[in-house]
Enzyme design. Sequence first.
Site, PDB file in Angstrom:
ATOM      1  N   HIS A 108       8.673  -9.489  -1.295  1.00  0.00           N
ATOM      2  CA  HIS A 108       7.866 -10.780  -0.274  1.00  0.00           C
ATOM      3  C   HIS A 108       8.022 -12.172  -1.714  1.00  0.00           C
ATOM      4  O   HIS A 108       8.015 -11.241  -2.235  1.00  0.00           O
ATOM      5  CB  HIS A 108       7.063 -11.172   0.062  1.00  0.00           C
ATOM      6  N   HIS A 174       4.108   0.450  11.816  1.00  0.00           N
ATOM      7  CA  HIS A 174       4.956  -0.287  11.170  1.00  0.00           C
ATOM      8  C   HIS A 174       6.573   0.166  11.543  1.00  0.00           C
ATOM      9  O   HIS A 174       6.810   1.380  12.090  1.00  0.00           O
ATOM     10  CB  HIS A 174       5.295   0.280   9.966  1.00  0.00           C
TER      11      HIS A 174
END
Length: 426
Positions: A108, A174
Site C-alpha cells: 500500500h 481474507h
Amino acid sequence: MTTVKIPYAKTYMEAHIPDNKLQGILLSKAHSYKATGSEEELVQQALENPIDSPRLSDLAKGKKNIVIITSDHTRPVPSHIISPLIVKEIRKSNPNGKITFLIATGFHRLTTKEELACKFGEKFMNEINIVIHDCRDESSLIKIGTLPSGGETIINRLAAEADLLVAEGFIEPHFFAGYSGGRKSVLPGVASQVTVLANHCSEFIHNKKARAGILEGNPLHVDMLAAAQQAHLAFIVNVVIDDKKKIIKAYAGNSVKAHETGCKFVEELAAVPAKPADIAITSNGGYPLDQNLYQSVKGMSAAEATVRDGGVIIICTACNDGHGGDAFYKWFAEAPGGPQEVMDKIMQIPANATIADQWEAQILARIQLHAHVIVVTDQCDHKLIKEMHMQATDTLNEALTLAENIVGKDATITVVPDGVSVIVKS
C-alpha cells in the site's frame, strides 16, 4: 418490507427490500457476540495467558532491540488499546530495551502522520518510535531466505535484525489468504515488493483454495507461514472485532498456534451459507476499509459467492481515496476488451514476472466475468469507476433500479451487509 443497514464510510446506507424478494441477510455472528470483558481486559487476559508460548515479558528479558509490527491505515486494528498494553508487558522485564513500531504497509501507500495519530492516539504516538515500511526502498530491505514457491524472502531490515519480533493485528476472513492476521504481518506486511509479487502470482490467486476461510492447501498461506518463520516472528497479539470495530476476543502467543486458534473462532462466527440471488448487496465494512476500490474488491468477493451467474453485485463503498493503486486502475482503464482481456493477459504472466497489483485486478476481473458490478458512492469520481468497467450511482435506491433494469423487476436479492466479515459457503 425489510430494512437493512449497510456500512458506508463512517455512517451507513439503508436498503429497503420487499420480503418476497429477499433471499437472506448474511451476517457474521461477531456483530452480536457478547464479549466477556472490556477491550482492555480481553487483550490483557490474552497477554497473561499466551497460547503455546512463554509470556511476552519473559521473551523480552535482556533483549536490546524489540520490533513490533503493526497494521497500516487500511486496517481497523485498535492499536490505541493493544499497543500500550504490549509495551507495558515488555517493560515489566525490560525497562531499557529499544522498542520500534514498524508499520506494515505491504504494497500500500505510506501511512500519513494523521493516520498514525488516529491509529495510536496522538499522545501515545508521540511517545514511541515509529518506522513506516516501504516495500520499494531497497536500502531498508534484506534477504533472509527462500519461499516454498521459490521466490526470495526479502523483508524490512529492522524486522530481520530484531532481537525480538512481535506483531499485533486482527483476524478476519481474507478473500485470498484465508484469514488476515498472524503471518500476514510479515508477508506481505513488511516484505519487499519482490517477495509480495512472487507470493501474489496469478497461479496462486487462480487456485480454488485461495479463498476466504481456507488455510490448508492455500498456496499463498504456505508462503506466508514460511516468511514469518524465517523472520523469527516470536509472538503475536491478534484480536477479533465486531461491526463497531470493538474488540470481542483476543489471542496472544505463538505466531502459528495463536493465529490458528483465533481463525477457528472467527470461522465459528463468520461462516454463513450462500443464499443464491439475482442481486447481491454488500459493503466493505465502512471506514477505514472502504477508502478505495482496491480494498473494496474484498467485499465484492463475498457477494460473488452468493450472486447467480450473470447477476448484479451492488457494493456500497465510499472510495474517497479513489482507485487505491494506479497499476490496479490501469489494468482496466487500458483494456478496451474489458475483464476478459484483463484476465487473459494476467493468466499469461509467469510467477517470476508478476506485475504490481495484478492479483487485485485478477480477482476483480473474475468477479466482473461472473456478475455486473455497481458501485454506490458519493465520494468518488464515477468516471473513474466506469473506466474500470463498472457502473456507479450516488444512492442505493438508484443502484437497485439500475440492477433491476439488468436482471428484471422480479429479481431476488441477498444482502451481505459487511462483506469483509463473512465467509460465504456454497
